[in-house]
Design an enzyme around this catalytic site. Structure first.
Site, PDB file in Angstrom:
ATOM      1  N   ASP A   1       6.017   1.942   7.941  1.00 17.53           N
ATOM      2  CA  ASP A   1       6.682   3.128   7.419  1.00 17.53           C
ATOM      3  C   ASP A   1       5.850   4.365   7.769  1.00 17.53           C
ATOM      4  O   ASP A   1       4.865   4.282   8.510  1.00 17.53           O
ATOM      5  CB  ASP A   1       6.924   2.999   5.916  1.00 17.53           C
TER       6      ASP A   1
ATOM      7  N   HIS B   1       7.904   7.421   3.496  1.00 15.94           N
ATOM      8  CA  HIS B   1       9.057   7.067   4.333  1.00 15.94           C
ATOM      9  C   HIS B   1      10.209   8.057   4.149  1.00 15.94           C
ATOM     10  O   HIS B   1      11.322   7.790   4.604  1.00 15.94           O
ATOM     11  CB  HIS B   1       9.543   5.666   3.966  1.00 15.94           C
TER      12      HIS B   1
ATOM     13  N   HIS C   1       5.466  -3.403   0.592  1.00 13.35           N
ATOM     14  CA  HIS C   1       4.074  -3.228   0.167  1.00 13.35           C
ATOM     15  C   HIS C   1       3.457  -4.618  -0.009  1.00 13.35           C
ATOM     16  O   HIS C   1       3.984  -5.453  -0.740  1.00 13.35           O
ATOM     17  CB  HIS C   1       4.006  -2.499  -1.174  1.00 13.35           C
TER      18      HIS C   1
ATOM     19  N   LYS D   1      -0.242  11.005  -2.894  1.00  9.46           N
ATOM     20  CA  LYS D   1      -0.604   9.743  -3.532  1.00  9.46           C
ATOM     21  C   LYS D   1      -2.071   9.855  -3.930  1.00  9.46           C
ATOM     22  O   LYS D   1      -2.904  10.291  -3.129  1.00  9.46           O
ATOM     23  CB  LYS D   1      -0.387   8.563  -2.577  1.00  9.46           C
TER      24      LYS D   1
ATOM     25  N   ASP E   1       3.657   6.242   6.356  1.00 10.79           N
ATOM     26  CA  ASP E   1       2.226   6.364   6.072  1.00 10.79           C
ATOM     27  C   ASP E   1       1.484   5.034   6.138  1.00 10.79           C
ATOM     28  O   ASP E   1       0.341   4.939   5.695  1.00 10.79           O
ATOM     29  CB  ASP E   1       1.996   7.050   4.724  1.00 10.79           C
TER      30      ASP E   1
ATOM     31  N   ASP F   1       1.696   2.052   4.680  1.00 14.36           N
ATOM     32  CA  ASP F   1       1.399   1.132   3.583  1.00 14.36           C
ATOM     33  C   ASP F   1       2.500   0.100   3.366  1.00 14.36           C
ATOM     34  O   ASP F   1       2.387  -0.755   2.491  1.00 14.36           O
ATOM     35  CB  ASP F   1       1.089   1.877   2.282  1.00 14.36           C
ATOM     36  N   ARG F   2       3.579   0.153   4.168  1.00 16.94           N
ATOM     37  CA  ARG F   2       4.660  -0.832   4.060  1.00 16.94           C
ATOM     38  C   ARG F   2       4.945  -1.421   5.440  1.00 16.94           C
ATOM     39  O   ARG F   2       4.976  -0.719   6.439  1.00 16.94           O
ATOM     40  CB  ARG F   2       5.929  -0.192   3.488  1.00 16.94           C
TER      41      ARG F   2
END
Length: 463
Positions: free
Chosen positions: A241, A106, A328, A115, A243, A245-246
């Protein structure tokens, strides 16, 4: 031997992250690939999966990671551009030794990072520091010869997301906003396979993020979503976000549900099927969440902030569900235990489609405390942990009731206040919550006093 030194700011607690061309360079990506190859060899299987987000710098960084892994003798599978959870899915179902996602998450467009996973688990903390040590020690000049192949996992991942749809007969109108982030293509394919009416915003992946910054915890980034939800008379809006994942959620009136409120709705449904199960939330979550999980028959666990730490705790405890204020969400109920906002959206929408009332009414029924947003203020890295030690010692001397899970979370008759040192930035993080505004003011005064006794002037904290 070829040694490599990373900029000292980019090796973070949960990932590797920096500003492209200033603190982060393609040579770093190559060194990360070489180091991950060493870690893969220690598992006994030199296999790797690599993915990337849609940032302008990601293709070059991804290519260098792949080159580094191949020069370490790894068999590399590239899944291409997509959300981080698609990489986690690929790594989990394939049982690969290491996995790396090139993503700035983000952060602003000129940032990027990595990651990582090893043997199906998040790679963080000491293992990230070990990557730095391996690079500094150097890699052999004579590179091994690995292989590379493309793995188009997109369709399998989307199919698996849809598999767990369990909505009722009430069709929903849903507005989705990918923020031009890496979730856009999956969001488009996923929403097309769900019942109801779906309105898509900013679904085209664009690394400059022309519509708005992709961070659903920032209310300003949700303004477009809220406006369209209201204009279309939608049941709710979903945001992701950078990528994927949120998750962020707004109800039909455009009101924001924060991470602990999203988790409360998810927990109610999961605990109906899994009574007595453990549900984890981070130390910043509302006391209302922990109280509600207990009331609904679950076992609430408060744990440290950080997606890697929560993921690890979920696996250790056998919890079925976990979440953070940051959005998350981790399902180990019918899913794989990693944070996936697209999967969380499927489960959340299924719940709302089965409710006998709209989300607005369910939101109105939630117990609420008065709380601050997350308050962040600068404190040098070389001082922040010393400040925390001083604050904790003073509170212990006073006999304060507190949790030391992550920083200090102090409980009083007025509610609670939290102070912790960020693991990723030179800041202290604070939050407080009380049943009413008067109690909140007293808590903030107590927090300010604790900081001052530790030699820190709290800058403009609300009281």
């Amino acid at each position: 031997m070829t040694a490599h030194q990373f900029h000292p700011t980019i090796l973070r607690e949960y990932d590797i992250r920096g500003i492209v061309g200033h603190t982060l360079f393609p040579a770093d990506a190559y060194a990360i690939g070489r180091a991950l190859g060493v870690l893969a060899a220690e598992t006994g299987e030199k296999t790797a999966v690599v993915g990337r987000d849609g940032r302008l710098s990601s293709p070059e960084l991804e290519a260098e990671v792949v080159r580094g892994l191949m020069d370490s003798g790894c068999a590399v599978r590239r899944i291409g551009c997509g959300p981080s959870p698609m990489l986690y899915y690929a790594a989990t179902v394939s049982g690969t030794a290491v996995a790396v996602m090139v993503t700035g998450s983000h952060n602003p467009p000129d940032h990027n990072g990595f990651k990582m996973m090893r043997a199906g688990k998040p790679l963080f903390g000491a293992e990230i520091r070990r990557i730095g040590a391996l690079a500094a020690a150097g890699f052999p000049e004579n590179a091994s010869s690995g292989t590379v192949s493309d793995w188009p996992v997109f369709a399998d991942y989307t199919d698996r997301l849809v598999q767990d749809w369990d909505g009722g007969g009430r069709p929903l109108t849903v507005v989705w906003d990918a923020g031009n982030g890496a979730a856009g293509q999956v969001m488009t394919a996923l929403s097309a396979r769900l019942p109801g009416r779906h309105i898509l915003l900013n679904a085209t992946i664009n690394g400059t993020f022309p519509a708005h910054h992709p961070d659903p915890t920032d209310p300003h980034t949700l303004e477009q979503l809220i406006a369209v939800v209201r204009d279309e008379g939608a049941d709710l809006g979903i945001a992701f976000d950078g990528d994927g994942d949120r998750i962020g959620v707004v109800d039909g009136l455009g009101r924001i549900l924060w991470g602990d409120q999203i988790l409360q709705i998810l927990a109610e449904d999961v605990l109906r099927q899994r009574p007595g199960a453990t549900v984890i939330a981070d130390v910043k979550a509302s006391q209302a969440l922990f109280d509600e999980v207990r009331r609904m028959g679950g076992q609430p666990v408060m744990w440290k902030t950080g997606h890697s730490l929560i993921k690890t705790k979920l696996a250790e405890t056998g919890a079925v569900l976990a979440g953070e204020m940051s959005g998350h969400i981790f399902f180990a109920d019918r899913w794989y235990g990693f944070d996936d906002a697209l999967y969380a959206a499927v489960r959340f929408l299924g719940i709302i489609a089965r409710l006998s009332e709209p989300l607005t009414a369910r939101f109105d029924r939630m117990p609420r405390w008065v709380n601050t947003p997350e308050l962040r203020f600068d404190c040098p890295d070389e001082q922040k942990f010393a400040v925390m030690t001083a604050v904790q010692a003073a509170l212990e001397a006073e006999g304060a009731e507190m949790s030391l899970v992550d920083g200090v979370r102090v409980s009083t008759p007025d509610g609670w206040w939290l102070l912790r040192a960020s693991n990723t930035q030179a800041v202290l993080v604070a939050r407080a919550e009380a049943p009413d505004q008067a109690g909140l003011s007293r808590l903030m005064a107590a927090l300010t006093s604790a900081l001052e006794r530790a030699g820190v002037r709290a800058p403009d904290l609300p009281v």
